[in-house]
Write a protein that holds these residues in place. Sequence first.
Motif, short mmCIF file in Angstrom:
data_model
loop_
_atom_site.label_atom_id
_atom_site.label_comp_id
_atom_site.label_asym_id
_atom_site.label_seq_id
_atom_site.Cartn_x
_atom_site.Cartn_y
_atom_site.Cartn_z
N TRP A 128 48.02 33.54 116.83
CA TRP A 128 47.28 33.79 117.83
C TRP A 128 46.05 32.82 118.18
CZ3 TRP A 128 43.22 35.08 121.10
CH2 TRP A 128 43.33 35.78 122.18
N MET A 129 46.22 31.80 119.20
CA MET A 129 45.33 30.70 119.19
C MET A 129 44.04 31.32 119.85
SD MET A 129 45.41 27.81 117.94
CE MET A 129 46.86 27.16 117.81
N HIS A 130 42.80 31.30 119.01
CA HIS A 130 41.66 31.61 119.52
C HIS A 130 40.72 30.45 120.21
CE1 HIS A 130 41.26 35.66 117.92
NE2 HIS A 130 42.34 35.38 117.17
N TRP A 131 41.12 29.10 119.95
CA TRP A 131 40.08 28.21 120.15
C TRP A 131 40.74 26.78 120.13
CZ3 TRP A 131 35.03 26.76 117.02
CH2 TRP A 131 34.18 26.00 117.95
N ILE A 132 40.84 25.91 120.92
CA ILE A 132 41.37 24.60 120.84
C ILE A 132 40.40 23.64 121.66
CG2 ILE A 132 42.97 22.86 120.88
CD1 ILE A 132 45.24 24.90 121.13
N VAL A 133 39.67 22.75 120.84
CA VAL A 133 38.92 21.74 121.49
C VAL A 133 39.38 20.38 121.11
CG1 VAL A 133 36.68 20.81 122.11
CG2 VAL A 133 36.93 23.20 121.70
N VAL A 134 39.65 19.29 121.97
CA VAL A 134 40.09 18.11 121.75
C VAL A 134 39.19 17.21 121.83
CG1 VAL A 134 42.71 18.84 122.00
CG2 VAL A 134 41.30 17.75 123.72
N ASN A 135 39.69 15.86 121.52
CA ASN A 135 38.61 14.75 121.92
C ASN A 135 37.21 15.04 121.35
OD1 ASN A 135 40.92 13.41 122.89
ND2 ASN A 135 40.48 14.35 125.01
N VAL A 136 36.80 15.62 120.39
CA VAL A 136 35.68 15.89 119.96
C VAL A 136 35.02 14.63 119.26
CG1 VAL A 136 34.27 17.16 118.36
CG2 VAL A 136 36.25 18.22 119.60
N PRO A 137 33.90 14.01 119.76
CA PRO A 137 33.55 12.84 119.33
C PRO A 137 32.93 12.75 117.85
CG PRO A 137 31.76 13.59 120.85
CD PRO A 137 33.12 14.67 120.79
N GLY A 138 32.81 13.87 117.01
CA GLY A 138 32.13 13.69 115.90
C GLY A 138 31.62 15.04 115.41
N GLY A 140 29.90 18.33 114.39
CA GLY A 140 28.99 19.07 115.00
C GLY A 140 28.73 18.78 116.60
N ARG A 141 29.77 18.22 117.00
CA ARG A 141 29.67 17.83 118.41
C ARG A 141 30.66 18.57 119.36
NH1 ARG A 141 29.01 11.52 118.53
NH2 ARG A 141 28.40 11.74 120.71
N VAL A 142 31.13 19.67 118.72
CA VAL A 142 32.55 20.21 119.50
C VAL A 142 32.15 20.41 121.01
CG1 VAL A 142 33.94 22.44 119.54
CG2 VAL A 142 33.08 21.36 117.31
N ALA A 143 30.93 20.94 121.29
CA ALA A 143 30.47 21.20 122.97
C ALA A 143 30.96 19.93 123.63
CB ALA A 143 29.11 21.45 122.94
N GLU A 144 30.96 18.68 123.23
CA GLU A 144 31.01 17.57 123.81
C GLU A 144 32.37 16.84 123.99
OE1 GLU A 144 28.59 14.33 122.27
OE2 GLU A 144 27.23 15.65 121.39
N GLY A 145 33.52 17.81 123.52
CA GLY A 145 34.74 17.77 123.61
C GLY A 145 35.41 18.29 124.75
N ASP A 146 36.68 18.25 125.04
CA ASP A 146 37.46 18.78 126.07
C ASP A 146 38.00 20.06 125.67
OD1 ASP A 146 36.97 16.58 127.58
OD2 ASP A 146 38.75 15.55 126.78
N THR A 147 37.81 21.27 126.28
CA THR A 147 38.14 22.80 125.73
C THR A 147 39.63 22.76 126.20
OG1 THR A 147 35.86 23.25 125.59
CG2 THR A 147 37.53 24.99 125.61
N LEU A 148 40.48 22.98 125.60
CA LEU A 148 41.89 23.51 126.11
C LEU A 148 41.85 25.15 126.09
CD1 LEU A 148 44.66 22.41 127.06
CD2 LEU A 148 45.27 22.24 124.31
N PRO A 182 44.82 24.32 130.42
CA PRO A 182 43.81 25.05 129.87
C PRO A 182 43.38 26.36 130.09
CG PRO A 182 43.14 22.69 131.04
CD PRO A 182 44.55 23.20 131.35
N ARG A 183 42.92 27.17 129.28
CA ARG A 183 42.73 28.42 129.30
C ARG A 183 41.34 29.00 128.98
NH1 ARG A 183 47.10 30.27 132.44
NH2 ARG A 183 48.99 29.60 131.48
N PRO A 184 40.76 29.52 129.96
CA PRO A 184 39.22 29.99 129.60
C PRO A 184 39.12 31.32 128.54
CG PRO A 184 39.83 30.95 131.70
CD PRO A 184 41.03 30.12 131.30
N SER A 185 38.10 31.46 128.30
CA SER A 185 38.00 32.49 127.27
C SER A 185 38.26 33.84 127.58
CB SER A 185 36.52 32.76 126.74
OG SER A 185 36.02 31.51 126.08
N THR A 186 38.57 34.05 128.94
CA THR A 186 38.78 35.24 129.64
C THR A 186 40.25 35.47 129.83
OG1 THR A 186 38.41 34.53 131.81
CG2 THR A 186 36.59 35.47 130.82
N GLN A 187 41.10 34.62 129.14
CA GLN A 187 42.72 34.64 129.48
C GLN A 187 43.15 34.53 128.02
OE1 GLN A 187 44.23 31.72 132.25
NE2 GLN A 187 43.24 32.57 133.96
N GLN A 188 44.24 35.41 127.92
CA GLN A 188 45.23 35.35 126.78
C GLN A 188 46.45 34.71 127.00
OE1 GLN A 188 45.36 39.51 124.85
NE2 GLN A 188 44.75 40.10 127.02
#
Length: 230
Positions: A128-138, A140-148, A182-188
């Motif tokens: 069950w995939m809880h989180w995927i963020v791609v293209n994170v630039p480094g 501690g910078r997850v918020a700057e990536g692209d949230t899948l 892409p799926r927001p946090s409100t979608q399973q």
Amino acid sequence: MTSVFGSVVRRQLPLVRHTRAYRYNNEVKGYPRFFIKPFVTPKAAEVKKRMEFTNHQLVPDVLDTPPGNIAKVEFAGASAEQGNVLTPTLVKNAPNVTWEDHEPDTMFTVVMTDPDAPSRAEPTYREWMHWIVVNVPGSGRVAEGDTLFGYVGAGPPPGTGLHRYAVLVYKQKDRIEPSETPRPSTQQSDRPQSNVRDFAAKYNLRLWAGNFFQAEFDDYVPELYKTFTD
């Protein structure tokens, strides 16, 4: 013979008094004089932490080999420590994830996955995939990536015991453009029966770092379920 031996011992005593073992034995009460404190090198300690992925069977349930580095996964008021038990309440918000990063121009993918859905005994929804963020630039910078897949905290159903939650960091060769919706946090949708191995192979990702924790049902889980719109 006795006098010669005694002189040798006396000459060696000043050296012994300056050893780590001597200081430790004289500072800690209750240990015999011959007790030597085990010395674990930083490298050995790191290897031991990595092997917890095998001890908790994330290798082979999720990964083929343990990650080469340990990522720091810090929630508000708690952190993942190679299988420690946290609560859904503590991990309801996305953590700050950091790792060793010696290549500033490299991009990373960060995922969190649960191989124990709906339970470790019967993992029919693994993973069950809880989180995927791609293209994170480094680091501690997850918020700057692209949230899948937007972050969804731990939500183990009641009576299913402890679930394992692996937070993994993958190194990308270059920027990726995922074909997944892409799926927001409100979608399973598309989260059950995911496979991080397949995802990594599809985008040529290399496992770089990781950590994990365990959690079981608490009173926050029903509140989490109410946020889903599908």
